[in-house]
Design an enzyme around this catalytic site. Structure first.
Site, PDB file in Angstrom:
ATOM      1  N   TYR A  62      37.719  43.977 -66.879  1.00  0.00           N
ATOM      2  CA  TYR A  62      36.458  44.419 -66.263  1.00  0.00           C
ATOM      3  C   TYR A  62      36.353  45.945 -66.342  1.00  0.00           C
ATOM      4  O   TYR A  62      35.315  46.490 -66.751  1.00  0.00           O
ATOM      5  CB  TYR A  62      36.346  43.943 -64.802  1.00  0.00           C
ATOM      6  CG  TYR A  62      35.212  44.632 -64.074  1.00  0.00           C
ATOM      7  CD1 TYR A  62      33.883  44.362 -64.392  1.00  0.00           C
ATOM      8  CD2 TYR A  62      35.467  45.608 -63.098  1.00  0.00           C
ATOM      9  CE1 TYR A  62      32.837  45.035 -63.766  1.00  0.00           C
ATOM     10  CE2 TYR A  62      34.435  46.279 -62.462  1.00  0.00           C
ATOM     11  CZ  TYR A  62      33.122  45.992 -62.793  1.00  0.00           C
ATOM     12  OH  TYR A  62      32.099  46.671 -62.176  1.00  0.00           O
ATOM     13  N   SER A 100      32.209  41.504 -55.321  1.00  0.00           N
ATOM     14  CA  SER A 100      32.058  42.023 -53.953  1.00  0.00           C
ATOM     15  C   SER A 100      32.003  40.877 -52.948  1.00  0.00           C
ATOM     16  O   SER A 100      32.580  40.943 -51.859  1.00  0.00           O
ATOM     17  CB  SER A 100      30.748  42.808 -53.832  1.00  0.00           C
ATOM     18  OG  SER A 100      30.782  43.964 -54.606  1.00  0.00           O
ATOM     19  N   PHE A 158      41.049  49.945 -51.511  1.00  0.00           N
ATOM     20  CA  PHE A 158      39.795  50.112 -52.270  1.00  0.00           C
ATOM     21  C   PHE A 158      39.028  51.316 -51.726  1.00  0.00           C
ATOM     22  O   PHE A 158      39.065  51.575 -50.524  1.00  0.00           O
ATOM     23  CB  PHE A 158      38.874  48.894 -52.079  1.00  0.00           C
ATOM     24  CG  PHE A 158      39.442  47.604 -52.592  1.00  0.00           C
ATOM     25  CD1 PHE A 158      39.250  47.222 -53.911  1.00  0.00           C
ATOM     26  CD2 PHE A 158      40.176  46.778 -51.759  1.00  0.00           C
ATOM     27  CE1 PHE A 158      39.769  46.026 -54.381  1.00  0.00           C
ATOM     28  CE2 PHE A 158      40.704  45.583 -52.220  1.00  0.00           C
ATOM     29  CZ  PHE A 158      40.507  45.204 -53.538  1.00  0.00           C
ATOM     30  N   GLY A 191      18.797  43.376 -64.783  1.00  0.00           N
ATOM     31  CA  GLY A 191      19.693  42.530 -63.965  1.00  0.00           C
ATOM     32  C   GLY A 191      19.228  42.476 -62.532  1.00  0.00           C
ATOM     33  O   GLY A 191      20.035  42.450 -61.586  1.00  0.00           O
ATOM     34  N   ALA A 213      21.321  45.316 -57.749  1.00  0.00           N
ATOM     35  CA  ALA A 213      19.981  45.559 -58.304  1.00  0.00           C
ATOM     36  C   ALA A 213      18.877  45.052 -57.387  1.00  0.00           C
ATOM     37  O   ALA A 213      17.807  45.665 -57.291  1.00  0.00           O
ATOM     38  CB  ALA A 213      19.868  44.913 -59.677  1.00  0.00           C
ATOM     39  N   SER A 250      30.908  52.687 -62.837  1.00  0.00           N
ATOM     40  CA  SER A 250      31.854  52.269 -61.797  1.00  0.00           C
ATOM     41  C   SER A 250      32.980  53.293 -61.713  1.00  0.00           C
ATOM     42  O   SER A 250      33.229  54.023 -62.687  1.00  0.00           O
ATOM     43  CB  SER A 250      32.438  50.901 -62.174  1.00  0.00           C
ATOM     44  OG  SER A 250      33.524  50.568 -61.332  1.00  0.00           O
ATOM     45  N   LYS A 254      33.607  48.413 -68.338  1.00  0.00           N
ATOM     46  CA  LYS A 254      32.789  49.459 -67.720  1.00  0.00           C
ATOM     47  C   LYS A 254      32.979  50.803 -68.439  1.00  0.00           C
ATOM     48  O   LYS A 254      32.012  51.519 -68.691  1.00  0.00           O
ATOM     49  CB  LYS A 254      33.127  49.614 -66.231  1.00  0.00           C
ATOM     50  CG  LYS A 254      32.752  48.416 -65.378  1.00  0.00           C
ATOM     51  CD  LYS A 254      31.305  47.970 -65.538  1.00  0.00           C
ATOM     52  CE  LYS A 254      30.281  48.885 -64.900  1.00  0.00           C
ATOM     53  NZ  LYS A 254      28.899  48.369 -65.128  1.00  0.00           N
ATOM     54  N   ALA A 302      22.382  45.640 -65.107  1.00  0.00           N
ATOM     55  CA  ALA A 302      22.905  44.338 -65.566  1.00  0.00           C
ATOM     56  C   ALA A 302      24.228  44.500 -66.295  1.00  0.00           C
ATOM     57  O   ALA A 302      24.346  45.287 -67.225  1.00  0.00           O
ATOM     58  CB  ALA A 302      21.895  43.667 -66.501  1.00  0.00           C
TER      59      ALA A 302
HETATM   60  P1  NAP Z   1      25.978  40.780 -59.860  1.00  0.00           P
HETATM   61  O1  NAP Z   1      25.282  40.407 -58.623  1.00  0.00           O
HETATM   62  O2  NAP Z   1      26.804  39.727 -60.511  1.00  0.00           O
HETATM   63  O3  NAP Z   1      24.943  41.376 -60.875  1.00  0.00           O
HETATM   64  C1  NAP Z   1      25.172  41.381 -62.252  1.00  0.00           C
HETATM   65  C2  NAP Z   1      23.843  41.246 -62.941  1.00  0.00           C
HETATM   66  O4  NAP Z   1      24.054  41.285 -64.350  1.00  0.00           O
HETATM   67  C3  NAP Z   1      23.147  39.908 -62.622  1.00  0.00           C
HETATM   68  O5  NAP Z   1      21.808  40.170 -62.331  1.00  0.00           O
HETATM   69  C4  NAP Z   1      23.276  39.142 -63.904  1.00  0.00           C
HETATM   70  O6  NAP Z   1      22.178  38.307 -64.158  1.00  0.00           O
HETATM   71  C5  NAP Z   1      23.270  40.267 -64.920  1.00  0.00           C
HETATM   72  N1  NAP Z   1      23.836  39.797 -66.168  1.00  0.00           N
HETATM   73  C6  NAP Z   1      25.087  39.377 -66.428  1.00  0.00           C
HETATM   74  N2  NAP Z   1      25.179  38.979 -67.702  1.00  0.00           N
HETATM   75  C7  NAP Z   1      23.947  39.123 -68.242  1.00  0.00           C
HETATM   76  C8  NAP Z   1      23.381  38.879 -69.516  1.00  0.00           C
HETATM   77  N3  NAP Z   1      24.101  38.376 -70.524  1.00  0.00           N
HETATM   78  N4  NAP Z   1      22.073  39.175 -69.706  1.00  0.00           N
HETATM   79  C9  NAP Z   1      21.312  39.676 -68.711  1.00  0.00           C
HETATM   80  N5  NAP Z   1      21.780  39.918 -67.478  1.00  0.00           N
HETATM   81  C10 NAP Z   1      23.081  39.648 -67.265  1.00  0.00           C
HETATM   82  O7  NAP Z   1      26.986  42.003 -59.627  1.00  0.00           O
HETATM   83  P2  NAP Z   1      26.767  43.429 -58.939  1.00  0.00           P
HETATM   84  O8  NAP Z   1      27.956  43.638 -58.076  1.00  0.00           O
HETATM   85  O9  NAP Z   1      25.421  43.580 -58.395  1.00  0.00           O
HETATM   86  O10 NAP Z   1      26.945  44.370 -60.207  1.00  0.00           O
HETATM   87  C11 NAP Z   1      25.853  45.060 -60.766  1.00  0.00           C
HETATM   88  C12 NAP Z   1      26.380  46.251 -61.531  1.00  0.00           C
HETATM   89  O11 NAP Z   1      27.119  47.104 -60.667  1.00  0.00           O
HETATM   90  C13 NAP Z   1      27.333  45.912 -62.680  1.00  0.00           C
HETATM   91  O12 NAP Z   1      27.061  46.797 -63.731  1.00  0.00           O
HETATM   92  C14 NAP Z   1      28.703  46.198 -62.082  1.00  0.00           C
HETATM   93  O13 NAP Z   1      29.658  46.498 -63.066  1.00  0.00           O
HETATM   94  C15 NAP Z   1      28.370  47.420 -61.236  1.00  0.00           C
HETATM   95  N6  NAP Z   1      29.302  47.714 -60.160  1.00  0.00           N
HETATM   96  C16 NAP Z   1      29.489  46.822 -59.149  1.00  0.00           C
HETATM   97  C17 NAP Z   1      30.363  47.152 -58.118  1.00  0.00           C
HETATM   98  C18 NAP Z   1      30.580  46.228 -56.965  1.00  0.00           C
HETATM   99  O14 NAP Z   1      31.528  46.441 -56.197  1.00  0.00           O
HETATM  100  N7  NAP Z   1      29.749  45.206 -56.782  1.00  0.00           N
HETATM  101  C19 NAP Z   1      31.062  48.364 -58.140  1.00  0.00           C
HETATM  102  C20 NAP Z   1      30.851  49.229 -59.190  1.00  0.00           C
HETATM  103  C21 NAP Z   1      29.962  48.926 -60.198  1.00  0.00           C
HETATM  104  P3  NAP Z   1      22.117  36.793 -63.621  1.00  0.00           P
HETATM  105  O15 NAP Z   1      21.647  36.916 -62.210  1.00  0.00           O
HETATM  106  O16 NAP Z   1      21.169  36.154 -64.527  1.00  0.00           O
HETATM  107  O17 NAP Z   1      23.539  36.260 -63.710  1.00  0.00           O
END
Ligand code: NAP
Length: 353
Positions: free
Chosen positions: A167, A211, A232, A14, A20, A132, A171, A88
């Site tokens: 969501y 976010s 939060f 991802g 990432a 998370s 997780k 991802a």
């Molecule tokens: P994000 O920017 O939306 O990243 C999510 C990633 O997952 C994107 O690269 C997306 O790819 C990929 N993805 C979604 N569906 C997919 C699929 N079917 N196949 C392959 N890739 C797929 O969100 P983020 O905030 O960086 O989140 C990344 C991780 O951190 C997630 O696991 C989330 O649960 C975790 N997290 C986030 C937060 C927060 O506050 N942001 C807090 C705790 C945990 P595309 O670019 O192709 O859509």
């Protein structure tokens, strides 16, 4: 206890995402070869910021196409890697009708697919999974009953479901699946990073991450009339990215790590931002809970049950393992929020009032 050879490539799944892409950037700056998976490497908006991060960095970026719901699609990217960082997973909380298809399936099946490939590829020694705090608790009200009034790595979310907090459910089910798969073998170990709400500058404007929605809602005037008392845990995206790498490389890292630097309500975040950005339409008051409960289903698309169990509770997170074992140093909240706000202004995502 695993020692990772830093001359071997590191796989980041991802890679185009908000968190990432920072992991990829830091790895490239530290000289690693990164096997970065994206859904579509021909889509310029998914990879432009990754290519930019690679420019001038001592590491090397190699892109792979992979989809969470396509079995085996991560195998090529994982080949030759000792460390796999599986990030991802969709982070969306509104705008979908089928929570299983939008969240649970890609999170859980995706984790299974990635870990099946880790089992199939003999080079893998460690997997770092982006979980998370949503895997630790479901609703804020639970803080009233946890030992010591603080969320710790010992706790698990047992209250979310597809119908309530989908969501969070995605997780916790994905993390549980990962630990189950890990326990069935002994070649690779698993470390999870469990961040609270991640804020801070994004390297891309294309992410769907909630976010970004939280910051956009605060700064766009959408919440001008007021915000609910929603608190939060908050952590900077740069600390979260660094923690993934520290967790991947530190032989002593094991288990779960809460990543959370501060707690703040939406209003407290707005107050911090207003000091530097008085010309933006930030919310200035908190709405009473009864009013939020009344309007939430229509105004925000969230249920009255969500409001009842999450509005009005102060949270506390134990981040001591992240500091003591990984050596994470957290920056001040003002820096995280203002750097994020400024990036969104610079990228044309926020307008003055
Ligand atoms: P994000 O920017 O939306 O990243 C999510 C990633 O997952 C994107 O690269 C997306 O790819 C990929 N993805 C979604 N569906 C997919 C699929 N079917 N196949 C392959 N890739 C797929 O969100 P983020 O905030 O960086 O989140 C990344 C991780 O951190 C997630 O696991 C989330 O649960 C975790 N997290 C986030 C937060 C927060 O506050 N942001 C807090 C705790 C945990 P595309 O670019 O192709 O859509």
């Amino acid at each position: 206890m695993q020692t990772i050879d830093s001359s071997k490539p590191v796989c980041v799944t991802g890679a185009s995402g908000y968190i990432a892409s920072w992991i990829v950037k830091l790895l490239l700056e530290r000289g690693f070869t990164v096997h970065a998976t994206v859904r579509d490497s021909d889509k310029a908006s998914s990879v432009a910021h990754l290519r930019k991060a690679a420019q001038g960095a001592s590491g090397k970026l190699v892109l792979f196409d992979a989809d969470l719901i396509k079995p085996g699609s991560f195998k090529a990217a994982i080949e030759g890697c000792e460390l796999v960082i599986h990030t991802a997973s969709p982070f969306v909380i509104r705008g979908f009708t089928d929570p299983y298809a939008a969240l649970v399936r890609p999170a859980v099946e995706g984790t299974e697919n990635v870990l099946d490939s880790c089992n199939a590829v003999q080079s893998v020694k460690r997997v770092v999974l982006t979980s998370s705090v949503a895997s630790i608790y479901g609703d804020a009200i639970e803080i009233l009953k946890v030992p010591g009034g603080i969320f710790t790595e010992q706790l698990w979310n047992n209250t979310s479901s597809e119908g309530h907090q989908p969501y969070s459910y995605s997780k916790v089910m994905a993390e549980r699946k990962a630990w189950d798969i890990c326990q069935e073998q002994s070649r690779w170990d698993l470390v999870t990073i469990n961040p609270s709400l991640v804020m801070g500058p994004s390297l891309t404007t294309q992410t769907q991450s909630t976010s970004i929605d939280v910051m956009r809602d605060l700064g766009s005037g959408r919440q001008r009339t007021g915000v609910p008392m929603l608190e939060f845990g908050i952590v900077d995206v740069r600390e979260v990215a660094n923690a993934h790498i520290l967790a991947g490389l530190n032989p002593k890292a094991e288990g779960r790590f809460i990543l959370s630097a501060h707690t703040a309500s939406l209003l407290q975040m707005a107050i911090v931002l207003r000091a530097s950005y008085p010309e933006y339409p930030l919310p200035a008051r908190q709405l009473p809970k009864f009013l939020v409960k009344l309007v939430a289903p229509i105004a925000a698309g969230v249920s009255r049950e969500f409001v009842q169990k999450n509005v009005g509770y102060a949270l506390r997170f134990d981040n001591s393992r992240s500091k003591d074992v990984l050596g994470v140093q957290y920056r001040p909240l003002t820096e995280t929020l203002c750097d994020h706000f400024q990036q969104m202004i610079d990228d044309g995502l926020l307008k003055r009032r």
